[in-house]
Design an enzyme around this catalytic site. Structure first.
Site, PDB file in Angstrom:
ATOM      1  N   ASP A 562       0.844  -1.214   0.000  1.00 55.12           N
ATOM      2  CA  ASP A 562       0.000   0.000   0.000  1.00 55.12           C
ATOM      3  C   ASP A 562       0.869   1.250   0.000  1.00 55.12           C
ATOM      4  O   ASP A 562       0.374   2.354  -0.090  1.00 55.12           O
ATOM      5  CB  ASP A 562      -1.028   0.057   1.157  1.00 55.12           C
ATOM      6  CG  ASP A 562      -0.814  -0.973   2.228  1.00 55.12           C
ATOM      7  OD1 ASP A 562      -0.520  -2.117   1.846  1.00 55.12           O
ATOM      8  OD2 ASP A 562      -0.934  -0.635   3.414  1.00 55.12           O
ATOM      9  N   ASP A 563       2.175   1.088   0.109  1.00 57.24           N
ATOM     10  CA  ASP A 563       3.058   2.241   0.063  1.00 57.24           C
ATOM     11  C   ASP A 563       3.671   2.448  -1.303  1.00 57.24           C
ATOM     12  O   ASP A 563       4.457   3.362  -1.503  1.00 57.24           O
ATOM     13  CB  ASP A 563       4.198   2.089   1.085  1.00 57.24           C
ATOM     14  CG  ASP A 563       3.671   2.108   2.507  1.00 57.24           C
ATOM     15  OD1 ASP A 563       2.630   2.731   2.737  1.00 57.24           O
ATOM     16  OD2 ASP A 563       4.306   1.487   3.365  1.00 57.24           O
TER      17      ASP A 563
END
Ligand code: ATP
Ligand code: MG
Length: 694
Positions: A562-563
């Site tokens: 998710d980064d």
């Protein structure tokens, strides 16, 4: 399997002798980066010749067997432990594919053993009863202690007897909320001895977090101490426990017994608040019990402990580990990843409140009969040289820590390191986050005097033990790469559709097949277990991390998926941009997140902490951006540089990017669960600085 073996085998053809090969730490799908070259860092001849795994060839031979014949490979290793009764025919059974029904993993089922027995009794019986098991270094200089294996066994037995006496039975939960005193591993081992399930809660968590965990697992007893000094600060643990117990009573969970260790160097008995009838002083009762205690033999699949993940990405998950596979896996990973020898003195700076402290402070080292240092204090107290003072004092040979500490010590300057000898060191380790190449080099060159291989161990609470890690002495390292899989581990990189990608690539890191140390469920929520880890890419365990593999087969962790930021169609890992920023001499630490961008889809927003004493300036901002441009390319240049006096971190020292994402996008009312933050004040500082647009 054959594809995977091929990736790994590619390194057998690696050039021998120091040389340069193109750096292919590509985080952009399908594209390789500009031709920045990366040094291969070779182990010395001298190191390799004494190493347990002295060459890539030896590794490959062992690795191949571990993949082709996992049952044979692991049962040979497991046979070196003590089993009251051997496991049934089947060494393991698994279903890792949600499409074939419920996920289940079992190793050594039907075998009866006890991990405490293997950590202590077995070592005493083998003749090392008088060897130091634990050195304890207190917060204050000059306050210390130690226990031999025999003494440790006796202490553990006394506590086990006490717990049995108050009615703790096999399968009961015990919550341990203790700082890094020897009583912490003692309490863990005492639970294991009687088959109780420990749930260690890091003694930095708030009353609310502690209550949440108590309510979740309903322990028979809570073990704590009255207070602890961390650096120059006193923390009243017992007050926090009192609050947590009140809160859990309000939620219908009342705890009958709270065992309190008097940590005299922090706070005297008389000054401790007391709840008559519930609270008991450890020193008043435990030493009265016999120093021997019979062992509860448990099935290999009986639960050993419950531990909550550090909460970097959301609500903590209660990870459940069982006994047999975990025992075999932590012992074996410890031995090989640190090239362990009986003469080693090992120090891991992690707190037992985290998985690292479970697998690599308590269980892994003790199962190997190692001498370990347990440190109560803060690594920069009384000054930033404390770690190296401890290394010299105990002649530490293996030092294992986190990138966050490496970066902060790097920022404080070399003098604190070079003031000490550090001659005893031979292996260094890193865990918790990707280690930036510049921090890696500093750790290698300055701390280890360019002599000690670095084991950059990639793993998770869920995996129980190391998954991707260098084996020191076996092959050349690349600064910032966790290198190759441990025995029995088949990492695969998949694309969005869950298709395995081969060769040089970048994508989602998954694992094919089970390994003995894998967690078996999330406590009380098998559905969340399946949804979080096995449904995203059916057929695999999904780690949640992004990873790229270069043409030599080396693995590079690029941060949580998710980064990953998508800038104009380029997928950029936060780790890559952060590493470029940290390589700037005036940047101490950096955290990068994506923000919405009208044109590019996502823009890059960088939070930057400068080296002590360096003032903020427009010029410096530009120079940081130029550094990223030069190292990665124009597309990765940060759109915003937000000065950060400090970064929000979890209590285990990891940067909490999800909070930074909210600050970057000004969604300040959606910061989410901040209870696992080490210092919530940092968030306000950042918001303020954002407003003033320095
Ligand atoms: P939560 O799952 O609650 O968000 P967490 O993932 O931080 O918390 P841990 O299990 O302690 O909790 O940490 C595992 C994660 O830490 C890995 O998934 C990875 O992102 C990171 N990590 C650990 N070691 C390394 C390493 N050597 N290199 C890169 N990343 C690492
Ligand atoms: Mg995690």
């Amino acid at each position: 399997t054959s594809d995977h073996l091929r990736h790994v085998e590619s390194m057998a053809t690696m050039p021998s002798g120091a040389g340069k090969i193109p750096r292919l730490n590509a985080v952009i799908l399908g594209e390789s980066l500009a031709s920045e070259e990366d040094d291969l860092v070779y182990p010395s001849e001298q190191f390799s010749s004494q190493a347990l795994v002295p060459s890539p060839q030896k590794y490959l031979e062992m690795y191949r067997r571990s993949i082709e014949d996992p049952a044979g490979f692991w049962s040979d290793i497991a046979s070196e432990f003590y089993w009251k009764q051997k496991w049934s025919e089947e060494v393991y059974s698994e279903n890792m594919d949600v499409r074939n029904g419920p996920i289940h993993i079992e190793w050594f089922k039907g075998g009866f053993t006890n991990i405490c027995y293997n950590c202590l009794d077995k070592n005493v019986e083998s003749g090392i009863g008088d060897k130091i098991a634990l050195y304890w270094e207190g917060n204050e200089l000059g306050i210390d202690g130690s226990l031999t294996y025999r003494q440790l066994l006796e202490r553990v037995c006394q506590l086990s007897n006490y717990m049995k006496d108050i009615g703790v039975r096999k399968g009961d939960a015990v919550v341990i909320y203790l700082p890094m005193l020897m009583e912490l591993p003692i309490a863990m081992l005492a639970c294991a001895r009687i088959g109780a399930v420990h749930s260690v809660v890091f003694a930095g968590f708030s009353a609310e977090s502690l209550a949440q965990r108590i309510i979740d697992c309903k322990p028979k007893v809570v073990i704590t101490c009255n207070a602890v000094m961390r650096g120059s600060k006193i923390i009243y643990l017992k007050d926090i426990v009192d609050k947590a117990l009140t809160e859990s009573t309000e939620n219908g969970i009342s705890i009958d017994a709270c065992l309190v260790f008097e940590n005299q160097s922090a706070l005297k008995k008389e000054a401790t608040k007391w709840h008559e009838g519930r609270d008991v002083w450890w020193q008043d009762v435990v030493p009265k019990y016999p120093t021997t205690c019979s062992v509860e033999w448990v099935d290999a699949e009986d639960p050993l402990f419950l531990l909550y993940t550090s909460g970097s990405t959301g609500k903590p998950k209660g990870v459940l580990h069982t006994t047999g596979g975990y025992m075999v896996y932590t012992a074996t990973t410890f031995k090989y990843a640190f090239d362990y020898k009986p003469s080693d003195v090992y120090w891991c700076t992690a707190d037992c409140g985290w998985i690292t402290g479970h697998s690599y402070v308590s269980y892994g080292p003790l199962l190997n009969g190692a001498t370990c240092v347990v440190f109560e204090g803060a690594p920069n107290y009384p000054d930033s040289g404390r770690c190296w003072d401890i290394v010299d004092k105990y002649k530490v040979t293996i030092f294992y820590t986190a990138p966050t500490l490496v970066r902060s010590l790097m920022r404080d300057g070399n003098e604190y390191v070079t003031r000490y000898s550090r001659k005893s060191l031979r292996v260094l380790g890193s865990v918790g986050e990707p280690i930036n190449p510049s921090a890696w080099r500093w750790y290698f060159n300055v701390v280890g005097d360019s002599r000690c291989p670095i084991s950059d161990t990639w793993w998770q609470t869920e995996t129980g033990g190391f998954m991707i890690t260098p084996l020191p002495g076996a092959w050349a390292q690349k600064p910032g790469s966790a290198t190759f899989p441990f025995f029995g581990v088949q990492p695969v990189i998949v694309d969005e559709k869950g298709t395995e990608i081969e060769g040089e690539c970048s994508g989602y890191l998954c694992v094919k097949g089970s390994w003995p140390g894998a967690f078996r469920t999330l406590y009380g929520d098998h559905e969340r277990y399946e949804t979080t880890y096995f449904k995203p890419f059916p057929g695999y365990y999904f780690s949640g991390d992004g990873c790229s593999r270069d043409k030599d087969g080396y693995h590079w962790l690029t941060g949580r998926v998710d980064d990953v930021i998508n800038v104009s169609g380029h997928r950029i890992g936060t780790a890559e941009v952060e590493s470029a920023l940290v390589s700037h001499p005036q940047c101490a630490e950096a955290a990068v997140v994506g923000v919405e961008h009208e044109i590019k889809g996502q823009g890059i927003y960088a939070f930057v902490t400068l080296v002590e004493g360096v003032p903020y300036s427009e010029e410096l901002r530009k120079s940081l951006i130029v550094t990223v441009r030069n190292q990665i390319g124009a597309f990765a240049a940060p759109d915003v540089v937000h000065w950060a006096p400090a970064l929000p971190k979890t209590r285990s020292g990891k940067i909490m990017r999800r909070i930074l994402r909210k600050i970057a996008s000004r969604q300040l009312d959606e910061l989410g669960d901040t209870s696992t933050l080490a210092d919530p004040a940092v968030v306000d500082q950042l918001i303020e600085l954002g407003n003033s647009k320095i």
